[in-house]
Scaffold this active site. Structure first.
Site, PDB file in Angstrom:
ATOM      1  N   THR A 172       1.333  -0.112   6.160  1.00  0.00           N
ATOM      2  CA  THR A 172       1.303  -0.941   4.957  1.00  0.00           C
ATOM      3  C   THR A 172       1.663  -2.365   5.384  1.00  0.00           C
ATOM      4  OG1 THR A 172       3.638  -0.790   4.362  1.00  0.00           O
ATOM      5  CG2 THR A 172       2.251   0.988   3.629  1.00  0.00           C
ATOM      6  N   GLY A 173       1.323  -3.315   4.521  1.00  0.00           N
ATOM      7  CA  GLY A 173       1.628  -4.706   4.849  1.00  0.00           C
ATOM      8  C   GLY A 173       0.356  -5.445   5.211  1.00  0.00           C
TER       9      GLY A 173
ATOM     10  N   VAL B 148     -12.007  -6.173   2.433  1.00  0.00           N
ATOM     11  CA  VAL B 148     -11.564  -4.793   2.644  1.00  0.00           C
ATOM     12  C   VAL B 148     -10.458  -4.833   3.685  1.00  0.00           C
ATOM     13  CG1 VAL B 148     -12.233  -2.491   3.451  1.00  0.00           C
ATOM     14  CG2 VAL B 148     -13.812  -3.813   2.039  1.00  0.00           C
ATOM     15  N   GLY B 149      -9.366  -4.120   3.409  1.00  0.00           N
ATOM     16  CA  GLY B 149      -8.230  -4.140   4.328  1.00  0.00           C
ATOM     17  C   GLY B 149      -8.136  -2.900   5.192  1.00  0.00           C
TER      18      GLY B 149
ATOM     19  N   THR C 201       0.832  -1.191   0.000  1.00  0.00           N
ATOM     20  CA  THR C 201       0.000   0.000   0.000  1.00  0.00           C
ATOM     21  C   THR C 201       0.871   1.248   0.000  1.00  0.00           C
ATOM     22  OG1 THR C 201      -1.609  -1.209   1.267  1.00  0.00           O
ATOM     23  CG2 THR C 201      -1.638   1.163   1.558  1.00  0.00           C
TER      24      THR C 201
ATOM     25  N   GLY D 172      -2.756  -6.143   6.369  1.00  0.00           N
ATOM     26  CA  GLY D 172      -3.806  -5.317   6.955  1.00  0.00           C
ATOM     27  C   GLY D 172      -4.605  -6.024   8.028  1.00  0.00           C
TER      28      GLY D 172
HETATM   29  N1  ASP Z   1      -2.219  -3.154   3.847  1.00  0.00           N
HETATM   30  C1  ASP Z   1      -2.701  -3.674   2.608  1.00  0.00           C
HETATM   31  C2  ASP Z   1      -3.909  -4.482   2.874  1.00  0.00           C
HETATM   32  O1  ASP Z   1      -3.920  -5.279   3.794  1.00  0.00           O
HETATM   33  C3  ASP Z   1      -1.758  -4.499   1.807  1.00  0.00           C
HETATM   34  C4  ASP Z   1      -0.318  -4.077   1.700  1.00  0.00           C
HETATM   35  O2  ASP Z   1       0.074  -3.003   2.148  1.00  0.00           O
HETATM   36  O3  ASP Z   1       0.466  -4.862   1.132  1.00  0.00           O
HETATM   37  O4  ASP Z   1      -4.839  -4.373   2.113  1.00  0.00           O
END
Ligand code: ASP
Length: 323
Positions: A236-237, A214-215, A185, A239
């Site tokens: 980010t990462g 939905v994240g 993200t 969620g």
């Molecule tokens: N945070 C995002 C989600 O979970 C994904 C990401 O940042 O890789 O939708």
């Protein structure tokens, strides 16, 4: 009064020069965040946001985005929205034009975007479709076949065998691996000349996610939180971890106690990373205070964030502290 500044997570550098120009002209933090994020969303080479984003398990691109303003804590977001290339702008429209609500998802978000004059676009690029197909083929190669059917199809709602495919979707989501490379993200946050703070988050979400998922990017307190009394934070990462940890809100609560931004991010992440979870566990956080201090943390070494001030000629990269 602190000097205006704009910061962002990995790959936000595609948009920060546009955002800092807005701040140079005396524009608002919200305008700067939106303008910067739109550049990232329009970058087809970025497979985690807007056009070119990786699709869900059925090959459909579903986008999440949010914006939050520090002085009022007004929040606007869209989740699992298809067909509109700039979800950050639709999220802003929710914030400004639909004050009775904070978050619209799926068909409702698309209806709102249409009624508010947003232009539709094809979000699934050839490159993103290729990566998705490769993932399906890799999953099929490990188990012979995906849910009893060939993996040649694209939008599986149109092909025979779709029912069996959907019955097996959870298993598929479990087996599809996140795409390699600089992923995630995009978080962008800005402090403007009036002292206002704004945090924006945009994403195509967890790659090959279950349709309708939905994240954290659309969820206040999880992937985005902004309170002018203490600062803004975003994640980010994975969620699901920041949703379960309420991580962006936790980071801002730590800022309110006087914790340094990088340390606040590290402590917020550490709490979320301790939750039991068998899936991809990477998580990163970023924070900006109303007096212009910033910092970031990551579960993995080598992660950076980008910064531009009024004097910058190019984004400057700062290391994140490691969990
Ligand atoms: N945070 C995002 C989600 O979970 C994904 C990401 O940042 O890789 O939708």
């Amino acid at each position: 009064m602190a000097q205006p500044v704009i910061i962002g997570s990995e790959r936000s550098e595609a948009g920060l020069p546009t955002g800092i120009e807005v701040l140079r002209r005396g524009g608002s933090a919200l305008d700067a965040v939106e303008a910067a994020m739109r550049c990232c969303e329009d970058n087809p080479a970025d497979h985690y946001v807007g056009t070119g984003g990786l699709p869900n398990a059925r090959g459909e691109v579903e986008l999440d985005a949010s914006v939050m303003i520090g002085s009022s804590r007004r929040f606007g977001a869209v989740g699992a929205m298809r067909g509109y290339p700039n979800p950050i702008s639709v999220a802003r429209a929710v914030l400004e034009r639909l004050p009775q609500h904070c978050l619209l998802v799926g068909e409702g978000a698309e209806l709102f975007a249409e009624e508010n004059g947003f232009t539709k676009g094809e979000l699934l690029t050839d490159e993103a479709r290729r990566i998705w197909r490769e993932q399906l083929q890799a999953a099929a190669a490990t188990e012979g076949e995906v849910a009893g059917r060939s993996v040649e199809g694209e939008n599986t709602s149109a092909v025979p065998g779709d029912r069996r495919y959907r019955e097996a979707a959870l298993d598929l989501v479990r087996r599809l691996a996140p795409h390699e490379g600089p992923w995630g993200t995009i978080n962008i946050m800005a402090l403007d000349a009036s002292g206002e703070l704004c945090v924006g988050v945009s994403t195509s979400g967890y790659p090959f996610k279950y349709p309708g998922r939905v994240g954290d990017s659309a969820v206040p307190g999880a992937g985005n939180w902004c309170d002018l009394r203490a600062g803004g934070a975003a994640c980010t990462g994975r969620g699901e971890l920041s949703m379960r940890g309420g991580t962006a809100r936790s980071v801002v609560d730590l800022l309110a106690l006087g914790t340094d931004p990088a340390e606040a991010c590290r402590l917020g992440l550490r709490e979320a990373a301790g939750l039991p979870d068998e899936f991809r566990a990477e998580l990163r956080a970023l924070a900006l205070t109303p007096d212009g201090r910033h910092g970031g943390a990551s579960g993995q070494p080598g992660s950076v964030y980008a910064v531009m001030t009024l004097d910058s000629t190019a984004p400057e990269f700062h290391p994140r502290v490691v969990l």
